[in-house]
Design an enzyme around this catalytic site. Structure first.
Site, PDB file in Angstrom:
ATOM      1  N   HIS A  74       0.700  -1.498  -0.223  1.00  0.00           N
ATOM      2  CA  HIS A  74      -0.089  -0.134   0.253  1.00  0.00           C
ATOM      3  C   HIS A  74       1.035   1.083   0.311  1.00  0.00           C
ATOM      4  O   HIS A  74       1.238   2.424  -1.116  1.00  0.00           O
ATOM      5  CB  HIS A  74      -0.747   0.009   1.062  1.00  0.00           C
ATOM      6  CG  HIS A  74      -1.931   1.300   1.883  1.00  0.00           C
ATOM      7  ND1 HIS A  74      -3.078   1.234   0.938  1.00  0.00           N
ATOM      8  CD2 HIS A  74      -1.687   2.760   1.458  1.00  0.00           C
ATOM      9  CE1 HIS A  74      -3.938   1.823   1.528  1.00  0.00           C
ATOM     10  NE2 HIS A  74      -2.501   3.183   1.560  1.00  0.00           N
ATOM     11  N   GLU A  75       1.939   1.021   0.871  1.00  0.00           N
ATOM     12  CA  GLU A  75       2.632   2.453   0.984  1.00  0.00           C
ATOM     13  C   GLU A  75       3.582   2.649   0.037  1.00  0.00           C
ATOM     14  O   GLU A  75       3.796   3.919  -0.787  1.00  0.00           O
ATOM     15  CB  GLU A  75       3.696   2.186   2.308  1.00  0.00           C
ATOM     16  CG  GLU A  75       2.262   2.410   3.476  1.00  0.00           C
ATOM     17  CD  GLU A  75       1.866   3.602   3.240  1.00  0.00           C
ATOM     18  OE1 GLU A  75       1.940   4.903   3.148  1.00  0.00           O
ATOM     19  OE2 GLU A  75       0.570   2.961   4.507  1.00  0.00           O
ATOM     20  N   ASP A 150      -7.605   7.628   2.518  1.00  0.00           N
ATOM     21  CA  ASP A 150      -7.154   8.402   1.338  1.00  0.00           C
ATOM     22  C   ASP A 150      -8.868   8.401   0.819  1.00  0.00           C
ATOM     23  O   ASP A 150      -8.117   9.535   0.219  1.00  0.00           O
ATOM     24  CB  ASP A 150      -6.893   6.941   0.725  1.00  0.00           C
ATOM     25  CG  ASP A 150      -5.335   6.612   1.211  1.00  0.00           C
ATOM     26  OD1 ASP A 150      -4.695   7.449   1.569  1.00  0.00           O
ATOM     27  OD2 ASP A 150      -4.206   5.394   0.942  1.00  0.00           O
TER      28      ASP A 150
HETATM   29 ZN    ZN Z   1      -2.648   4.921   2.043  1.00  0.00          ZN
END
Ligand code: ZN
Length: 259
Positions: A74-75, A150
């Site tokens: 994800h990062e 997000d």
């Molecule tokens: Zn994120």
């Protein structure tokens, strides 16, 4: 203060901070230094203090390898898109150590204080924010709940672009109370909408169109650069935190082994 302290680096890493914020930062660093009986406040103390102020303190959690892998991808997705798109804020640090409510954080810092944000910059910000979810989708075949903040950021930003900043051609150079920040909840509830159902529909369409366009861009960028995404995610799982230099190193190594 230790002699090695580089004030220019600190200034670059703290755009938008007021004098009082900086005072707080130095104070926090001094507390960290005195806790370990250090003779002086070093750059490491200042960096840790900044992380604490900007991201919330590190949180001790037991995380399974599988969870760690999802967070790492994800990062890595956020980081890689920020690196690939020109004109985005430089990556300062990326970590899969939980801070505050977040399992991982990709920290970008603008080069200087900015007051004008062009449409293209905002679109790229949306693309970077969608990068985490896009990476999960690409690698694991499905998305997780980890992208909630997000998505909230992306939706708020796209709504402002359409309703506040006149950045949609179909809606035009007008503003609507939608997307405004309301300091009092009651006001929002009592407010009259002031635009037609048809316009409400068009606004929704435009917000969705902006977000979907950036999602497609994020998907494509990560698909085309899967080797770099894998390299970043692997390094994150092993090292947990990468600074900007390390990110560059990893991306260059990945590019070097490309056929
Ligand atoms: Zn994120």
């Amino acid at each position: 203060m230790a002699e090695e302290i580089d004030y220019v680096t600190i200034a670059k890493g703290t755009p938008g901070m007021t004098g009082a914020d900086l005072e707080n930062l130095v104070n926090e660093a001094a507390i960290l230094a005195s806790r370990e009986n250090a003779p002086t406040v070093t750059m490491t103390h200042l960096e840790l203090a900044k992380d604490k102020l900007l991201m919330g303190g590190e949180r001790k959690m037991v995380i399974s390898d599988n969870e760690k892998r999802i967070t790492a991808y994800h990062e890595a997705g956020h980081t890689l898109i920020a690196r690939l798109l020109p004109g985005t804020d430089p990556i300062h640090k990326v970590t899969i150590i939980p801070h505050g409510m977040a399992l991982g954080i990709t920290q970008q810092l603008p080069e200087d204080d900015r007051y004008h944000y062009p449409r293209s910059y905002l679109e790229k910000r949306i693309c970077v924010a969608l990068g985490g979810r896009a990476a999960e989708k690409l690698v694991f075949g499905e998305v997780s709940t980890g992208a909630q903040s997000d998505l909230k950021m992306v939706t708020d930003l796209a709504e402002k672009m359409v309703c506040q900043w006149g950045m949609s051609e179909k809606v035009g150079p007008v503003t609507f109370t939608r997307g405004e920040e309301h300091p009092f909840l009651g006001r929002k509830l009592a407010e009259e909408k002031g635009f037609s159902e048809e316009m409400a529909w068009r606004i929704d369409q435009e917000i969705t169109a902006i977000i979907c366009h950036e999602e497609e861009a994020a998907d494509e960028l990560l698909r085309d650069n899967r080797d770099r995404l894998d390299a970043l995610a692997t390094a994150l799982q092993e090292e947990e935190t990468l600074d900007s230099n390390r990110v560059e190193e990893i991306l260059q190594l990945a590019a070097a082994v490309r056929p």
